[in-house]
Scaffold this active site. Structure first.
Site, mmCIF file in Angstrom:
data_model
loop_
_atom_site.group_PDB
_atom_site.id
_atom_site.type_symbol
_atom_site.label_atom_id
_atom_site.label_comp_id
_atom_site.label_asym_id
_atom_site.label_seq_id
_atom_site.Cartn_x
_atom_site.Cartn_y
_atom_site.Cartn_z
ATOM 1 N N ASP A 63 25.800 93.872 59.608
ATOM 2 C CA ASP A 63 24.529 93.923 58.874
ATOM 3 C C ASP A 63 24.200 92.510 58.362
ATOM 4 O OD1 ASP A 63 22.339 95.198 57.679
ATOM 5 O OD2 ASP A 63 23.446 95.646 55.836
ATOM 6 N N HIS A 69 14.814 98.500 57.105
ATOM 7 C CA HIS A 69 15.815 98.132 56.086
ATOM 8 C C HIS A 69 15.331 98.639 54.723
ATOM 9 C CE1 HIS A 69 18.632 95.204 58.070
ATOM 10 N NE2 HIS A 69 17.800 95.527 59.034
ATOM 11 N N GLY A 70 16.241 98.552 53.760
ATOM 12 C CA GLY A 70 15.864 98.941 52.393
ATOM 13 C C GLY A 70 15.341 100.361 52.339
ATOM 14 N N ASN A 114 18.350 101.900 57.722
ATOM 15 C CA ASN A 114 19.478 101.355 56.952
ATOM 16 C C ASN A 114 19.560 101.944 55.548
ATOM 17 O OD1 ASN A 114 19.797 99.681 59.141
ATOM 18 N ND2 ASN A 114 19.911 97.804 57.933
HETATM 19 P P1 13P Z 1 19.126 100.027 50.686
HETATM 20 O O1 13P Z 1 19.495 99.084 49.601
HETATM 21 O O2 13P Z 1 17.739 100.594 50.484
HETATM 22 O O3 13P Z 1 20.114 101.123 50.885
HETATM 23 O O4 13P Z 1 19.039 99.203 52.059
HETATM 24 C C1 13P Z 1 20.185 98.910 52.807
HETATM 25 C C2 13P Z 1 19.930 97.929 53.902
HETATM 26 O O5 13P Z 1 18.816 97.649 54.298
HETATM 27 C C3 13P Z 1 21.118 97.295 54.494
HETATM 28 O O6 13P Z 1 20.786 96.362 55.477
HETATM 29 O O1 G3H Z 2 21.683 94.865 52.839
HETATM 30 C C1 G3H Z 2 22.846 94.971 52.629
HETATM 31 C C2 G3H Z 2 23.507 96.033 51.878
HETATM 32 O O2 G3H Z 2 22.735 96.408 50.785
HETATM 33 C C3 G3H Z 2 24.925 95.678 51.552
HETATM 34 O O3 G3H Z 2 25.030 94.462 50.908
HETATM 35 O O4 G3H Z 2 27.535 94.618 50.904
HETATM 36 O O5 G3H Z 2 26.461 92.453 50.518
HETATM 37 O O6 G3H Z 2 26.284 94.213 48.796
HETATM 38 P P1 G3H Z 2 26.413 93.902 50.235
HETATM 39 ZN ZN ZN Z 3 19.019 95.223 55.106
#
Ligand code: 13P
Ligand code: G3H
Ligand code: ZN
Length: 342
Positions: free
Chosen positions: A83, A223-224, A266
């Site tokens: 990711d 994403h998000g 995601n």
């Molecule tokens: P969220 O924070 O909405 O779960 O999104 C995760 C994401 O986009 C990881 O790449």
């Molecule tokens: O977009 C990424 C995820 O929210 C995970 O991020 O593992 O770096 O906190 P992180």
């Molecule tokens: Zn993301």
């Protein structure tokens, strides 16, 4: 089943008209939660690890946990995806480690924060495509920027000012040869996405329709996409948490996106919230407990329930047995001759 190419999983999803959730992991319980959810719903599964997750697990724990997952859940087509790779080097090390899919997020510079220009994005993404496809590994690119920096990912920009431009998307896909395109439509990472239930002014689902009209065969990624359910906010706060009221991406909006070419969705935050709520509940209700299993089991179960619900709503449930894994060496042959010229 050996781990499979994400391209294969998304091609199958496109044929079947469903989406596939990509769930972030950092530890054994999260991987177990996804695998159990996949088994109970008969779903293909995409497990994804950020750079932070790779560092937390020192890569090798992640690798062997994933090997255990393929051994224990042989009926599940399983993808391991990097990711938000911040550079070709990050993607290279993921490929060498055994990831079957990588994201080269060239929408940002290597610091993961500064918005990059289009030519930089094309250059680094294309570099990763050439390297990955040679080994049958899938590549996701991103055009446009998500908002916020809550979890350390992304530029601190106004999401609405950095939406994916549909015409630029056509050029980007052509010049890079990516397998999947992450689009920016107003979402951000983390829990604090919207201050009220989002409408078309802040969550620009119409942008997905516009991109889909120009790129009907492009596999899009949202994403998000955590929904930040009210009940999980309430559980966390009931048991001593301090989350401010917030709104995520409603599942019905994601379903709308899936009807318009979104194939990968995601989700990280919803899993985190489920785990935290369950652990807080045990701590408050059973202050006498001190065996980690007493709170990690309910936490794992809570994440499994969220993942199951998403697998059912995204439509991937029931599709694990639709196909056999194509070895990456075969996929590499299919890519040969398709290398694009920028
Ligand atoms: P969220 O924070 O909405 O779960 O999104 C995760 C994401 O986009 C990881 O790449
Ligand atoms: O977009 C990424 C995820 O929210 C995970 O991020 O593992 O770096 O906190 P992180
Ligand atoms: Zn993301």
């Amino acid at each position: 089943m050996a781990m499979v190419s994400m391209r294969q999983v998304l091609d199958e999803a496109a044929k079947g008209g469903y989406g596939v959730g990509a769930f972030n992991v950092n530890n054994m319980e999260q991987i177990q939660a996804i695998m159990e959810a996949a088994r109970e719903t008969n779903s293909p599964a995409i497990v994804q690890a950020s750079r932070g997750a790779r560092s937390y697990t020192n890569d090798r724990f992640l690798y062997h946990l994933m090997m255990a997952a393929t051994e224990l859940y042989p009926e599940i087509p399983l993808v391991l995806h990097q990711d938000h790779g911040n550079s070709p080097e990050t993607c290279k090390s993921a490929i060498e480690m055994g990831f079957t899919s990588v994201m080269m997020d060239g929408s940002l510079m290597a610091d993961g924060k500064t918005p990059a220009d289009f030519e930089y994005n094309v250059r680094v993404t294309r570099e990763v495509v050439d390297m990955a496809h040679e080994r049958g590994v899938t590549v996701e690119g991103e055009l446009g920027c998500l908002g916020g920096i809550e979890d350390g990912h992304g530029a601190d920009v106004d999401a609405l000012a950095h939406l994916t431009d549909p015409d630029q998307a056509v050029e980007f896909v052509e010049r890079t040869g990516i397998d999947a395109l992450a689009v920016a439509i107003g979402t951000s990472h983390g829990a604090y996405k919207f201050s009220k239930k989002p409408d078309g002014e802040v969550l620009i689902m119409s942008r997905i329709d516009e991109i889909h009209a120009k790129l009907p065969n492009c596999h899009m990624v949202m994403h998000g996409s955590s929904s930040v359910p009210q009940e999980l906010q309430d559980i966390i706060n009931k048991y001593g948490g301090q989350m401010k009221q917030t709104y995520g991406v409603p599942v019905e909006e994601i379903q709308r996106g899936i009807r318009s070419g979104v194939l990968k969705i995601n989700v990280a935050t919803d899993s985190r919230m489920a785990i935290t709520g369950a652990i807080r509940k045990v701590f408050v209700e059973h202050p006498e407990h001190f065996d980690p299993r007493d709170y990690l089991k309910p936490a794992r179960n809570a994440m499994k329930e969220v993942v199951k619900a998403r697998m059912i709503s995204f439509g991937q449930a029931g599709h694990a047995g639709d196909y056999q894994a194509i070895p990456l060496s075969e996929i590499a042959k299919q890519y040969k001759g398709q290398l694009v010229s920028a």
